[in-house]
Enzyme design. Structure first.
Site, PDB file in Angstrom:
ATOM      1  N   ARG A  37      14.599  -7.077  11.297  1.00 41.58           N
ATOM      2  CA  ARG A  37      14.112  -6.360  12.061  1.00 41.58           C
ATOM      3  C   ARG A  37      12.699  -7.286  13.017  1.00 41.58           C
ATOM      4  O   ARG A  37      12.118  -7.929  12.203  1.00 41.58           O
ATOM      5  CB  ARG A  37      13.471  -4.972  11.468  1.00 41.58           C
ATOM      6  CG  ARG A  37      14.298  -4.074  11.142  1.00 41.58           C
ATOM      7  CD  ARG A  37      13.899  -2.904  10.256  1.00 41.58           C
ATOM      8  NE  ARG A  37      13.305  -3.337   9.072  1.00 41.58           N
ATOM      9  CZ  ARG A  37      13.007  -2.649   7.888  1.00 41.58           C
ATOM     10  NH1 ARG A  37      13.416  -1.437   7.991  1.00 41.58           N
ATOM     11  NH2 ARG A  37      12.360  -3.018   7.015  1.00 41.58           N
TER      12      ARG A  37
ATOM     13  N   ARG B 223      13.031 -10.148   4.636  1.00 39.57           N
ATOM     14  CA  ARG B 223      13.764  -9.140   4.542  1.00 39.57           C
ATOM     15  C   ARG B 223      15.015  -9.024   5.519  1.00 39.57           C
ATOM     16  O   ARG B 223      14.728  -9.476   6.677  1.00 39.57           O
ATOM     17  CB  ARG B 223      12.636  -7.782   4.787  1.00 39.57           C
ATOM     18  CG  ARG B 223      11.630  -7.613   3.851  1.00 39.57           C
ATOM     19  CD  ARG B 223      10.852  -6.524   4.563  1.00 39.57           C
ATOM     20  NE  ARG B 223       9.625  -6.119   3.817  1.00 39.57           N
ATOM     21  CZ  ARG B 223       8.916  -5.006   4.094  1.00 39.57           C
ATOM     22  NH1 ARG B 223       8.599  -4.685   5.230  1.00 39.57           N
ATOM     23  NH2 ARG B 223       7.624  -5.026   3.094  1.00 39.57           N
TER      24      ARG B 223
ATOM     25  N   LYS C  42       0.768  -1.184  -0.034  1.00 38.62           N
ATOM     26  CA  LYS C  42      -0.204   0.011  -0.122  1.00 38.62           C
ATOM     27  C   LYS C  42       0.738   1.218  -0.120  1.00 38.62           C
ATOM     28  O   LYS C  42       0.550   2.045  -0.729  1.00 38.62           O
ATOM     29  CB  LYS C  42      -0.656  -0.080   1.046  1.00 38.62           C
ATOM     30  CG  LYS C  42      -1.851  -1.101   1.367  1.00 38.62           C
ATOM     31  CD  LYS C  42      -3.050  -0.825   2.441  1.00 38.62           C
ATOM     32  CE  LYS C  42      -2.380  -0.644   3.566  1.00 38.62           C
ATOM     33  NZ  LYS C  42      -1.485  -1.802   4.313  1.00 38.62           N
TER      34      LYS C  42
ATOM     35  N   ARG D  61     -10.174   2.438   9.780  1.00 33.63           N
ATOM     36  CA  ARG D  61      -9.692   1.176  10.251  1.00 33.63           C
ATOM     37  C   ARG D  61     -10.718   0.048  10.677  1.00 33.63           C
ATOM     38  O   ARG D  61     -10.644  -0.983  10.813  1.00 33.63           O
ATOM     39  CB  ARG D  61      -8.676   1.516  11.519  1.00 33.63           C
ATOM     40  CG  ARG D  61      -7.240   2.009  11.047  1.00 33.63           C
ATOM     41  CD  ARG D  61      -6.413   2.111  12.205  1.00 33.63           C
ATOM     42  NE  ARG D  61      -5.243   2.520  11.777  1.00 33.63           N
ATOM     43  CZ  ARG D  61      -4.122   2.095  11.219  1.00 33.63           C
ATOM     44  NH1 ARG D  61      -3.973   0.893  11.041  1.00 33.63           N
ATOM     45  NH2 ARG D  61      -3.158   2.735  10.877  1.00 33.63           N
TER      46      ARG D  61
ATOM     47  N   ARG E 252       0.354  -9.332  13.204  1.00 37.92           N
ATOM     48  CA  ARG E 252      -0.287  -8.177  12.600  1.00 37.92           C
ATOM     49  C   ARG E 252      -1.309  -8.384  11.490  1.00 37.92           C
ATOM     50  O   ARG E 252      -2.117  -7.713  11.255  1.00 37.92           O
ATOM     51  CB  ARG E 252       0.975  -7.332  11.705  1.00 37.92           C
ATOM     52  CG  ARG E 252       1.914  -6.610  12.520  1.00 37.92           C
ATOM     53  CD  ARG E 252       3.253  -6.173  11.843  1.00 37.92           C
ATOM     54  NE  ARG E 252       2.628  -5.111  11.198  1.00 37.92           N
ATOM     55  CZ  ARG E 252       3.713  -4.556  10.304  1.00 37.92           C
ATOM     56  NH1 ARG E 252       4.694  -4.849   9.880  1.00 37.92           N
ATOM     57  NH2 ARG E 252       3.045  -3.521   9.605  1.00 37.92           N
TER      58      ARG E 252
END
Length: 218
Positions: free
Chosen positions: A156, A123, A13, A88, A167
């Site tokens: 991270r 990542r 996004k 949200r 999440r």
């Protein structure tokens, strides 16, 4: 043109929001930025929000909606805006509709959870420079080592699989229901209901960008 961009964390996004904002010359409106600005400027709503936040409580939807309506009156919103992270919840979406905040498009960037987990958990970052790699899509020359400095790369905390799954669970519980809400609103024939469009987010960034641009120009 007023646009809402929906999609799970890691769906892309942010990248597409920057493109839309630049292409249409409209601001990207973040509720977090609005809160910080209102508090810094000591506006009535900002002072009210600060009082709530100082008590360790969540800022109410009424305050957030008030900030949104104030923000929409600013000159840079004359051509529209792109909502970033708002609404949200269904309650916030209903409040927008009840306050006659007209939306033009709701665009969902749809990516399967498994793909998002693979994207994010792979990542790796060189913290000193911010250079990013991916164990599968953009690996360093030597595993776990920055190409330029030879220093170790790190994963991270936000990119760890357990965190990504949490999440995604929050997204599916709180935000994903907005997809059905806007689908049903469009199907209901409600005046000024925004057009809902689902775009698959597994192609290249450019392909997704082209599909969004085609949609907004139609």
């Amino acid at each position: 043109m007023r646009i809402i961009l929906l999609g799970a964390p890691g769906a892309g996004k942010g990248t597409q929001a920057q493109f839309i904002s630049t292409s249409l010359d409209i601001p990207q409106i973040s509720t977090g930025d609005m809160l910080r600005s209102a508090i810094a400027d000591e506006t009535p709503l900002g002072l009210e929000a600060k009082k709530v936040m100082d008590q360790g409580k969540l800022v109410s939807d009424d305050i957030i909606l008030g900030l949104v309506k104030e923000r929409l009156q600013e000159p840079d919103c004359k051509n529209g805006c792109l909502f970033d992270g708002f609404p949200r919840t269904i309650a916030q979406a209903e409040a927008l509709q009840q306050q006659d905040v007209v939306l033009d498009h709701v665009i969902e960037i749809a990516v399967d959870d498994a793909e998002i987990i693979k994207r994010m958990s792979g990542r790796r970052v060189h913290l000193a420079s911010g250079r990013t790699y991916h164990t599968e899509f953009n690996p360093p020359a030597a595993e776990g080592i920055d190409d330029l400095t030879g220093e170790p790369l790190v994963q991270r905390d936000d990119d760890k699989e357990e965190t990504v799954r949490k999440r995604l669970a929050v997204y599916h519980d709180q935000t994903a229901p907005l997809i059905d809400y806007y689908k049903e609103l469009q199907a209901s024939g409600t005046p000024d209901a925004p057009k809902y469009t689902r775009i698959h987010g597994c192609g290249s960034v450019q392909d997704i960008r082209d599909n969004i641009l085609k949609l907004l120009q139609s």
